[in-house]
Scaffold this active site. Structure first.
Site, mmCIF file in Angstrom:
data_model
loop_
_atom_site.group_PDB
_atom_site.id
_atom_site.type_symbol
_atom_site.label_atom_id
_atom_site.label_comp_id
_atom_site.label_asym_id
_atom_site.label_seq_id
_atom_site.Cartn_x
_atom_site.Cartn_y
_atom_site.Cartn_z
ATOM 1 N N LYS A 293 -0.186 10.946 3.319
ATOM 2 C CA LYS A 293 -0.040 10.064 4.481
ATOM 3 C C LYS A 293 0.860 8.875 4.161
ATOM 4 C CE LYS A 293 -3.601 7.477 5.389
ATOM 5 N NZ LYS A 293 -3.030 6.156 4.969
ATOM 6 N N LYS B 113 0.827 -1.205 0.000
ATOM 7 C CA LYS B 113 0.000 0.000 0.000
ATOM 8 C C LYS B 113 0.864 1.258 0.000
ATOM 9 C CE LYS B 113 -3.934 2.280 2.176
ATOM 10 N NZ LYS B 113 -3.389 3.646 2.254
ATOM 11 N N ARG C 223 -8.487 17.394 2.901
ATOM 12 C CA ARG C 223 -7.287 17.043 3.651
ATOM 13 C C ARG C 223 -6.049 17.225 2.782
ATOM 14 N NH1 ARG C 223 -9.230 11.252 5.863
ATOM 15 N NH2 ARG C 223 -10.365 11.379 3.886
ATOM 16 N N CYS D 130 -4.660 9.874 1.190
ATOM 17 C CA CYS D 130 -3.773 8.725 0.981
ATOM 18 C C CYS D 130 -2.344 9.105 0.599
ATOM 19 C CB CYS D 130 -4.348 7.798 -0.087
ATOM 20 S SG CYS D 130 -5.800 6.882 0.463
ATOM 21 N N LYS E 72 -9.382 16.738 -5.165
ATOM 22 C CA LYS E 72 -9.686 16.211 -6.492
ATOM 23 C C LYS E 72 -11.171 16.417 -6.749
ATOM 24 C CE LYS E 72 -10.612 11.384 -5.196
ATOM 25 N NZ LYS E 72 -10.220 9.962 -5.430
ATOM 26 N N PHE F 194 -1.781 9.673 -13.938
ATOM 27 C CA PHE F 194 -1.126 10.504 -12.927
ATOM 28 C C PHE F 194 -0.013 11.370 -13.510
ATOM 29 C CE2 PHE F 194 -3.324 7.263 -10.585
ATOM 30 C CZ PHE F 194 -3.855 7.954 -9.502
ATOM 31 N N LEU F 195 -0.020 11.570 -14.815
ATOM 32 C CA LEU F 195 0.907 12.515 -15.439
ATOM 33 C C LEU F 195 0.168 13.812 -15.755
ATOM 34 C CD1 LEU F 195 3.062 10.313 -17.858
ATOM 35 C CD2 LEU F 195 3.707 11.264 -15.635
ATOM 36 N N GLY G 155 -0.134 20.005 -11.957
ATOM 37 C CA GLY G 155 -1.095 20.788 -11.189
ATOM 38 C C GLY G 155 -0.446 21.399 -9.967
#
Length: 206
Positions: A105, A46, A170, A102, A163, A91-92, A95
């Protein structure tokens, strides 16, 4: 939730493993891969997965900074990278940095776990450092557009959650931006389709 890439079970107890497999049996029947391993490996799966995705975000944000200096188009660069199947386009998206429950953390978590075991996870420590720099860079970009000073200016912020389609603020980059703009004397008008109640809970009526 019903179409995951995998299910990870961490246990050394055969009975516990069997119970969890039974609970998730519809996914097993549907062909979802199951990774059965020890607790430590499951934890690290994870941490490592979210850490790697955070790395991709920080990487493309660094590329965006280079594009601004070179006159390149980061969208074209990201598309050119993402068409490589070994990299993928996910995830490219450049921003204001990553936030949420997640990625910050788990990126911090894997760094902490490494330190507890006498190891310095240099790449993930750099990811966290880059993310902080990217969030600060957003403030600099707004000030630059406003001629170097935002005092007395009314500035709109569209999007407050980390998002779309969530009220989760958070570690959201907007929080850093809001505080910096207020501290510099700007008037802020902000809107988010899902996160207005959460924003008021955090910031009152500001």
């Amino acid at each position: 939730f019903m179409r995951p890439d995998r299910v990870v079970i961490g246990s050394r107890d055969p009975e516990a493993i069997a119970i969890v497999k039974d609970v998730y049996s519809p996914l097993l029947t549907a062909g979802v891969p199951f990774v059965v391993t020890d607790v430590e490996s499951a934890e690290l799966i994870k941490y490592a997965s979210n850490g790697f995705l955070a790395l991709k975000i920080s990487f493309i944000n660094e590329i965006a900074a280079m594009c601004e200096r070179m006159g390149a188009d980061v969208k074209d660069v990201a598309r050119g990278m993402g068409l490589d199947k070994r990299i993928s386009p996910h995830f490219l998206l450049p921003g204001p940095g990553f936030g949420g429950s997640c990625f910050p953390k788990d990126a911090s978590g894997v760094v902490d776990v490494a330190r507890k075991h006498g190891y310095t996870f240099e790449i993930m420590e750099s990811v966290l450092k880059v993310n902080a720099i990217v969030k600060a860079r957003m403030v600099d970009k707004v000030e630059a557009v406003c001629g170097g000073d935002v005092a007395g200016k009314r500035i709109a912020i569209l999007g407050l959650a980390f998002k779309p389609e969530t009220d989760d603020m958070r570690e959201a980059p907007s929080r850093n931006l809001l505080r910096a703009l207020w501290a510099a004397g700007a008037q802020v008008r902000a809107h988010d389709p899902a996160a207005m109640d959460e924003a008021r809970r955090i910031f009152g009526e500001r």
